[in-house]
Enzyme design. Structure first.
Site, mmCIF file in Angstrom:
data_model
loop_
_atom_site.group_PDB
_atom_site.id
_atom_site.type_symbol
_atom_site.label_atom_id
_atom_site.label_comp_id
_atom_site.label_asym_id
_atom_site.label_seq_id
_atom_site.Cartn_x
_atom_site.Cartn_y
_atom_site.Cartn_z
ATOM 1 N N ASP A 182 0.837 -1.197 0.000
ATOM 2 C CA ASP A 182 0.000 0.000 0.000
ATOM 3 C C ASP A 182 0.875 1.252 0.000
ATOM 4 O O ASP A 182 0.677 2.167 -0.789
ATOM 5 C CB ASP A 182 -0.910 -0.031 1.230
ATOM 6 C CG ASP A 182 -1.967 1.065 1.208
ATOM 7 O OD1 ASP A 182 -1.852 2.001 0.405
ATOM 8 O OD2 ASP A 182 -2.912 0.997 2.008
ATOM 9 N N ASP A 196 -5.505 7.546 1.790
ATOM 10 C CA ASP A 196 -6.449 6.537 2.285
ATOM 11 C C ASP A 196 -7.679 6.560 1.385
ATOM 12 O O ASP A 196 -8.591 7.352 1.577
ATOM 13 C CB ASP A 196 -6.834 6.833 3.733
ATOM 14 C CG ASP A 196 -7.799 5.808 4.306
ATOM 15 O OD1 ASP A 196 -8.147 4.841 3.587
ATOM 16 O OD2 ASP A 196 -8.220 5.979 5.462
ATOM 17 N N ASP A 238 -1.361 6.027 -12.586
ATOM 18 C CA ASP A 238 -0.022 5.847 -12.040
ATOM 19 C C ASP A 238 -0.031 4.905 -10.842
ATOM 20 O O ASP A 238 -0.895 4.985 -9.973
ATOM 21 C CB ASP A 238 0.526 7.218 -11.617
ATOM 22 C CG ASP A 238 1.937 7.147 -11.089
ATOM 23 O OD1 ASP A 238 2.823 6.703 -11.835
ATOM 24 O OD2 ASP A 238 2.154 7.537 -9.923
ATOM 25 N N HIS A 289 -0.181 0.068 -5.754
ATOM 26 C CA HIS A 289 -0.216 0.633 -4.405
ATOM 27 C C HIS A 289 -1.591 1.184 -4.028
ATOM 28 O O HIS A 289 -1.765 1.702 -2.927
ATOM 29 C CB HIS A 289 0.802 1.769 -4.291
ATOM 30 C CG HIS A 289 2.166 1.397 -4.793
ATOM 31 N ND1 HIS A 289 3.041 0.628 -4.062
ATOM 32 C CD2 HIS A 289 2.783 1.668 -5.970
ATOM 33 C CE1 HIS A 289 4.152 0.452 -4.762
ATOM 34 N NE2 HIS A 289 4.018 1.078 -5.919
ATOM 35 N N GLU A 297 -0.614 1.501 -15.043
ATOM 36 C CA GLU A 297 0.783 1.158 -14.843
ATOM 37 C C GLU A 297 0.892 0.231 -13.637
ATOM 38 O O GLU A 297 0.775 0.674 -12.495
ATOM 39 C CB GLU A 297 1.630 2.420 -14.613
ATOM 40 C CG GLU A 297 3.109 2.114 -14.429
ATOM 41 C CD GLU A 297 3.684 2.643 -13.129
ATOM 42 O OE1 GLU A 297 4.826 2.286 -12.802
ATOM 43 O OE2 GLU A 297 2.981 3.389 -12.423
#
Length: 527
Positions: free
Chosen positions: A228, A236, A265, A269, A296
């Site tokens: 993350d 968040d 992008d 994550h 990506e």
């Protein structure tokens, strides 16, 4: 069976091979009858024009882009960065497109909002869609410090706490946007809107600190057990105020700029559920169900990539990072690399309707000279571009740094050859591909369409010093071309090759080189 094989099994068991792929359902340019759509990434990491803003330079370059056949232009992040010279991946305020005096400047690194809007309009008038870069994972350059509780975690195992919860005077989690105020968005970000930070101002120690009352999202990549956190103040996406703000920003950014899609992008994550909602909402709110999106997900492991493709169920296309990785290995290995394996374990070979193919991009310019570099060498670069531009699968993306002069990576020979390949794609490449991949050191293929649209391609990685004799591959170009002359677009004045009555020709290529053969009558359009 290890974890990756389990992921692979999940993909294979749940994938519906009859479902439409993203590239079948998304706009790849302003018109649906574009036979050979192609995108350009119109920036490098540190690009800057000596006299013009980047948006003005882009506008002036539009006619050349049109002549080369581009149907899409991917622009850098258009929002205000944490620094005056920031390129946008250091995201400060998504709602400031170069309109407000913030971070010591009104314009972004790239220019003003007005220049951006005008440049996009000019591109659309000349037959090109514009894609903007959405940086939704993190924020940097906060306006005030805050005090809150955070827990240090192991950088190699983000689920492993390596110390007790502590009071952190982190400093960079409050975003007031004093220059913009509440125009467009009223949200003022605080530590409550983030899950983690990388700096404890109290102890002056860098690390990864998870907000004590927060958990990392479970719907992210499992590198480092949970990936993350990437950098800065980690957004968040499960906070309702954050989700509302970002969901509103997506359609607003498209409608304000006139852009036609997003490059997402760092999706490994970001909470997958949020991004799925983001894409769906952007399409619904703008009334554009065919809105283009490319993600990506930076990983060369095809099993991991395919798992993520399956998770998104056709909502987005993906950059073919495994293909780039093959190009890199081929460029490093030289004549030892088996060219017949160049497409193995890639998105374009397994799921071509999901693949945005590319050779290099801005990511690697930070890495040249470092241990993580994966820059495709000059000796193999045109070979790689031929594989994405002159075949019929995937949606190719050309890198600005390989085409236009710049201080980071420009090579005049590569740029010259790339322009020839682009014009060949635009004017000659058509129809399905027939492969002639029988030798490890040189491979060929023919793309044969209707009428005079035809090209025969050979690429070689053999050592030029090994022999002066060229490679030769006998390939079928179709009946009706008997006694017709084919010429190499890279050496148009050299002797041509005659095709037999039955449609076969013996096409040649120098060792270590590339040759692209087309009808002599097509040469002017290609060079």
């Amino acid at each position: 069976m290890d974890r990756l094989n389990k992921l692979w099994s999940v993909f294979n068991s749940s994938h519906d091979s009859t479902a439409l792929s993203p590239l079948d359902t998304m706009d790849l340019g302003p018109t649906k009858n574009t036979e050979n759509p192609v995108m350009i990434q119109f920036f490098t990491w540190d690009c800057k024009h000596p006299k013009l803003s980047w948006w003005r330079f882009f506008e002036m370059t539009v006619p050349d882009l049109e002549s080369l056949g581009f149907t899409q232009v991917w622009l850098p992040p258009p929002h205000k960065a944490m620094r005056k010279t920031g390129n946008g991946y250091d995201a400060y305020d998504l709602w400031d497109l170069g309109e407000f005096d913030q971070k010591g400047t009104v314009a972004t690194r790239w220019g003003t909002k007005g220049e951006l809007v005008h440049a996009v309009a000019v591109a659309k008038q000349r037959g090109m869609d514009v894609i903007i870069d959405a940086v939704l994972n993190h924020k940097l350059g906060a306006d005030q410090r805050e005090i809150f509780m955070a827990t240090p975690v192991n950088p190699k195992n983000r689920m492993d706490e390596i110390g007790p919860s502590r009071t952190v005077e982190q400093g960079w989690t409050r975003f007031n946007f004093p220059g913009r105020g509440s125009k467009y968005s009223t949200l003022k970000w605080t530590h409550e809107h983030f899950t983690g930070v990388d700096w404890d101002h109290t102890t002056k120690k860098r690390g990864i600190y998870r907000m004590t009352n927060k958990s990392w999202s479970p719907r992210v990549d499992d590198e480092h057990v949970n990936y993350d956190y990437l950098l800065g103040a980690d957004v968040d996406h499960n906070h309702p105020e954050v989700a509302k703000d970002l969901l509103s920003w997506g359609p607003w950014a498209l409608q304000t700029t006139g852009a036609n899609g997003f490059r997402l992008d760092a999706i490994k994550h970001i909470d997958r559920r949020f991004l799925q909602h983001f894409i769906q909402h952007a399409r619904q709110a703008t009334g554009r169900p065919q809105l283009f999106v490319v993600a990506e997900y930076w990983c060369p492991d095809i099993k991991r990539v395919m798992f993520w493709i399956n998770e998104y169920r056709g909502l987005t296309s993906f950059f073919d990072v495994p293909l780039h990785d093959n190009f890199w290995h081929a460029s490093r290995s030289g004549s030892k690399y088996d060219l017949r394996k160049i497409l193995d374990n890639t998105i374009v070979s397994l799921r071509p309707g999901d693949a945005v193919t590319f050779v290099d991009n801005h990511e690697f310019l930070q890495q040249i000279g470092q241990s993580l570099q994966s820059w495709v060498s000059r000796e193999f670069k045109l070979h790689a571009y031929a594989l994405i531009l002159l075949r019929d699968k995937g949606h190719p993306c050309v890198f600005f740094g390989d085409l236009y002069p710049n201080k980071e990576c420009y090579d005049a020979g590569t740029a010259y050859g790339l322009r020839i390949l682009l014009k060949t794609r635009k004017n000659v490449a058509s129809g399905p591909v027939t492969d002639y991949w029988e030798n490890a050191s040189y491979i060929g293929w023919v793309r044969r369409g209707q009428g005079h649209k035809i090209c025969a391609v050979i690429i070689s990685n053999a050592d030029p010093a090994s022999s002066s004799e060229p490679h030769m591959i006998r390939m079928f170009v179709g009946k009706g071309h008997d006694h017709t002359t084919f010429r190499n677009v890279f050496t148009p004045h050299s002797p041509g090759i005659k095709v037999s009555k039955d449609g076969w020709g013996s096409f040649t290529c120098v060792r270590g080189g590339i040759s692209v053969w087309t009808l002599a009558s097509n040469i002017v359009a290609c060079v």
